[in-house]
Design an enzyme around this catalytic site. Structure first.
Site, PDB file in Angstrom:
ATOM      1  N   GLY A   9       1.603 -14.880  18.556  1.00 54.02           N
ATOM      2  CA  GLY A   9       1.511 -15.965  19.305  1.00 54.02           C
ATOM      3  C   GLY A   9       1.647 -15.379  19.832  1.00 54.02           C
ATOM      4  O   GLY A   9       2.747 -14.602  21.120  1.00 54.02           O
ATOM      5  N   MET A  10       0.721 -15.127  21.090  1.00 55.14           N
ATOM      6  CA  MET A  10       0.517 -13.778  22.332  1.00 55.14           C
ATOM      7  C   MET A  10       0.703 -14.988  23.498  1.00 55.14           C
ATOM      8  O   MET A  10       0.229 -16.085  24.213  1.00 55.14           O
ATOM      9  CB  MET A  10      -0.634 -13.521  22.341  1.00 55.14           C
ATOM     10  CG  MET A  10      -1.131 -12.702  21.466  1.00 55.14           C
ATOM     11  SD  MET A  10      -0.711 -11.650  21.269  1.00 55.14           S
ATOM     12  CE  MET A  10      -0.892  -9.885  22.415  1.00 55.14           C
ATOM     13  N   SER A  11       2.180 -14.273  24.224  1.00 57.15           N
ATOM     14  CA  SER A  11       2.388 -14.923  25.471  1.00 57.15           C
ATOM     15  C   SER A  11       1.861 -14.143  26.605  1.00 57.15           C
ATOM     16  O   SER A  11       2.004 -14.391  28.319  1.00 57.15           O
ATOM     17  CB  SER A  11       3.886 -14.678  26.080  1.00 57.15           C
ATOM     18  OG  SER A  11       4.383 -13.425  26.141  1.00 57.15           O
ATOM     19  N   CYS A 100      11.698 -27.100  21.487  1.00 56.62           N
ATOM     20  CA  CYS A 100      10.507 -26.433  21.153  1.00 56.62           C
ATOM     21  C   CYS A 100      10.019 -25.360  20.574  1.00 56.62           C
ATOM     22  O   CYS A 100       9.135 -25.403  19.781  1.00 56.62           O
ATOM     23  CB  CYS A 100       9.984 -25.676  22.986  1.00 56.62           C
ATOM     24  SG  CYS A 100       8.320 -25.522  22.960  1.00 56.62           S
ATOM     25  N   CYS A 199       9.969 -22.100  31.004  1.00 59.02           N
ATOM     26  CA  CYS A 199       8.241 -21.763  31.204  1.00 59.02           C
ATOM     27  C   CYS A 199       7.501 -23.005  32.452  1.00 59.02           C
ATOM     28  O   CYS A 199       6.822 -22.639  33.273  1.00 59.02           O
ATOM     29  CB  CYS A 199       7.513 -22.149  29.508  1.00 59.02           C
ATOM     30  SG  CYS A 199       7.250 -22.998  28.966  1.00 59.02           S
TER      31      CYS A 199
END
Length: 246
Positions: A9-11, A100, A199
């Site tokens: 999972g890339m942020s 979340c 976020c």
């Protein structure tokens, strides 16, 4: 033996980027995916995807891996953003990140990743997962660094979900070491600041975000004692909720 296929999972930040790098170095077959959860407004009040989506793609390009964008805006609005606002309006203090993680990141997002062919999912969390082979049970454990331990945010995950996770950063006791590793493949990423706050509020406080979402002057009024004496004025009752830290 074929390398295990893992999706990170890339942020666009240092933690997820370093996670992908470490797994590639270990010989995993890695690809990246980023959650598209909300739009942001520019100065002309136009909506567009948040910048971190493109940043995550560029990092995947640098690492030489595929990158996917998973659009979960509708689900995120229904499951996280709307209840977030409703909680404050009902005098409660929401915890959107924990919700979340359980329902979106390690729920719908994880399901979509696995549907793309991943056998496991990796994230840049400072958490460890312990597998008791004898009893075939999976347990969530604190990361080695207390300062960055994030086990609290994953406490709601089932063993079935834990069994599919790879969290390499939980073994590190110093964030500076993660930045040092990141500098080996992307100097700019290694210097990124840690993300803080919620976020989807785009750096605003929860209350400033709500003021933008609610009608002008919504909820303004007075502090009144039980005997009817007015002792002060406030600019929104939703700022005073049960469960706040302050």
């Amino acid at each position: 033996m074929k390398p295990k296929k893992v999706c990170v999972g890339m942020s666009g930040g240092v933690d997820s980027s370093t996670t992908a790098h470490l797994l590639i170095e270990e010989g995993y077959d890695v690809f990246g995916a980023t959650m598209y959860l909300f739009d942001v407004k520019d100065e002309a009040n136009r909506l567009h995807p948040p910048a971190f989506i493109e940043e995550a793609k560029l990092i995947c390009d640098r690492l030489g891996i595929q990158h996917f964008v998973i659009d979960l805006r509708e689900e995120f609005n229904q499951i996280i953003k709307t209840p977030f606002k409703e909680a404050f309006l009902n005098g409660l203090t929401p915890n959107p990140c924990t919700l979340c993680n359980k329902l979106i990141k390690y729920g719908l997002f994880m399901d979509r990743i696995l549907a793309l062919g991943a056998e496991s999912v990796a994230m840049g969390h400072y958490v460890r997962i312990d597998h008791d082979v004898e009893n075939n049970t999976w347990r969530l454990k604190k990361g080695l660094t207390d300062r960055k331990d994030q086990s609290y945010y994953l406490h709601g995950l089932s063993e079935e979900r834990l069994s599919k996770l790879i969290l390499p950063l939980g073994q590190y006791n110093d964030k500076s070491r993660i930045r040092e590793i990141a500098s080996q493949f992307h100097e700019e990423v290694s210097e990124k600041k840690d993300s803080l706050g919620i976020c989807f509020t785009s750096g605003k406080s929860a209350f400033d975000y709500l003021r933008d979402e609610l009608p002008t002057d919504f909820g303004k009024g007075f502090f009144v004692l039980e005997n009817g004496t007015v002792v002060g004025e406030h600019d929104g009752y939703f700022q005073y909720t049960i469960g706040q830290k302050k």
